[in-house]
Structure formats: structure tokens, C-alpha cells
Design a protein around this motif. Structure first.
Motif, mmCIF file in Angstrom:
data_model
loop_
_atom_site.group_PDB
_atom_site.id
_atom_site.type_symbol
_atom_site.label_atom_id
_atom_site.label_comp_id
_atom_site.label_asym_id
_atom_site.label_seq_id
_atom_site.Cartn_x
_atom_site.Cartn_y
_atom_site.Cartn_z
ATOM 1 N N VAL A 1 -17.782 2.335 50.970
ATOM 2 C CA VAL A 1 -19.063 2.325 51.452
ATOM 3 C C VAL A 1 -19.825 3.371 50.512
ATOM 4 O O VAL A 1 -19.346 4.024 49.672
ATOM 5 N N HIS B 1 -12.781 7.179 49.647
ATOM 6 C CA HIS B 1 -11.752 6.610 50.943
ATOM 7 C C HIS B 1 -12.050 5.375 51.128
ATOM 8 O O HIS B 1 -10.933 4.571 51.376
ATOM 9 N N ALA B 2 -13.108 4.526 51.282
ATOM 10 C CA ALA B 2 -13.098 3.079 51.425
ATOM 11 C C ALA B 2 -14.612 2.738 50.765
ATOM 12 O O ALA B 2 -15.357 3.530 50.283
ATOM 13 N N CYS C 1 -17.600 5.965 48.050
ATOM 14 C CA CYS C 1 -16.623 6.843 48.626
ATOM 15 C C CYS C 1 -15.424 6.545 48.065
ATOM 16 O O CYS C 1 -14.993 5.345 47.911
ATOM 17 N N PRO D 1 -11.278 12.571 55.879
ATOM 18 C CA PRO D 1 -9.841 11.815 55.221
ATOM 19 C C PRO D 1 -10.023 11.493 53.878
ATOM 20 O O PRO D 1 -8.938 11.081 53.411
ATOM 21 N N LEU E 1 -19.432 7.118 56.975
ATOM 22 C CA LEU E 1 -18.495 6.516 57.606
ATOM 23 C C LEU E 1 -17.671 7.396 58.400
ATOM 24 O O LEU E 1 -17.428 7.321 59.697
ATOM 25 N N HIS E 2 -16.884 8.226 57.504
ATOM 26 C CA HIS E 2 -16.060 9.332 58.295
ATOM 27 C C HIS E 2 -16.121 10.839 58.267
ATOM 28 O O HIS E 2 -15.355 11.674 58.402
ATOM 29 N N GLY E 3 -17.232 11.051 57.333
ATOM 30 C CA GLY E 3 -17.652 12.574 57.546
ATOM 31 C C GLY E 3 -17.154 13.264 56.365
ATOM 32 O O GLY E 3 -17.306 14.374 56.349
ATOM 33 N N SER E 4 -16.265 12.685 55.388
ATOM 34 C CA SER E 4 -15.955 13.474 54.118
ATOM 35 C C SER E 4 -17.173 13.896 53.528
ATOM 36 O O SER E 4 -18.130 13.258 53.406
ATOM 37 N N CYS F 1 -20.053 11.329 53.604
ATOM 38 C CA CYS F 1 -20.150 9.998 53.732
ATOM 39 C C CYS F 1 -20.119 9.870 55.057
ATOM 40 O O CYS F 1 -19.911 10.351 55.915
#
Ligand code: FES
Length: 106
Positions: free
Chosen positions: A49, A46-47, A44, A81, A65-68, A63
Motif C-alpha cells: 500500500v 508490511h503490504a 509499506c 505490524p 492501513l495498519h498504523g505502522s 501507514c
């Protein structure tokens, strides 16, 4: 010259179930969906993962983790995000072989 390398067999890919592979140390999520096969970098933007652990829907991978959600055709995120695209790679199917080139499409 664009070098395509076999990463898995077509029969190993279940519809809408990402498969994580590595090509020259690059983690790639290979996704069979909507009659096509896509290859997107597995990390990802964003981070750090793994996208292959997320869900596939409407030609996007989400993703976990945060749903992007990233468009499998372009790698672009359509929701925060994440703001940066994830690299996507050209795919070729030859018989039962799925081949990917690390040449970036976008
Ligand atoms: S880690 Fe993927 S959206 Fe945050």
C-alpha cells in the motif's frame, strides 16, 4: 557517483502532505516537514500500500492501513505490524528543485 534527479518543485510540496512521485519506476513519497524534505519509498514494508496516503507527524509517516509509523530519516518502523524498514533516499534542494538519488541511505 551519486546521481540526483529532479522529482518536483519545492513549491509543490505542502508541509506534512506527502507527494507521490516516480523515479526510474520506483514510487517515492516526498515529504516536507519540520523544515526539511525527505524521500522514502512509497510502498509499506508490511503490504503493498502507498505510504503517501498516510499522515505525517513528528518526522514519521504513518501507514494508513495498519498504523505502522516509519521514521522519515531512517525508514525504520517504530510500531508493529511492520518489522522491516522502508528504503529512504538522499534529497538535495537546488533553488526550487527537489532532487532525489535512488542511492539508498540505509
Ligand atoms: S500495510 Fe502498512 S502497516 Fe500493514
Amino acid at each position: 557517483m551519486t546521481l540526483f534527479v529532479r522529482v518536483c518543485g519545492l513549491g509543490e510540496l505542502e508541509e506534512d502532505t506527502p507527494k507521490r512521485v516516480e523515479l526510474d519506476g520506483t514510487p517515492i513519497s516526498v515529504v516536507r516537514t519540520e523544515g526539511e524534505v525527505f524521500a522514502i519509498n512509497d510502498i509499506c514494508s508490511h503490504a503493498n500500500v502507498s505510504l503517501s496516503e498516510g499522515e505525517v507527524d513528528d518526522c514519521h509517516i504513518e501507514c494508513w492501513l495498519h498504523g505502522s509509523r516509519f521514521d522519515l530519516r531512517s525508514g525504520k518502523p517504530d510500531a508493529l505490524p511492520a518489522t522491516r524498514p522502508v528504503p529512504v533516499y538522499p534529497v538535495k534542494i537546488e533553488g526550487d528543485d527537489v532532487l532525489v538519488s535512488l542511492t539508498q541511505e540505509s
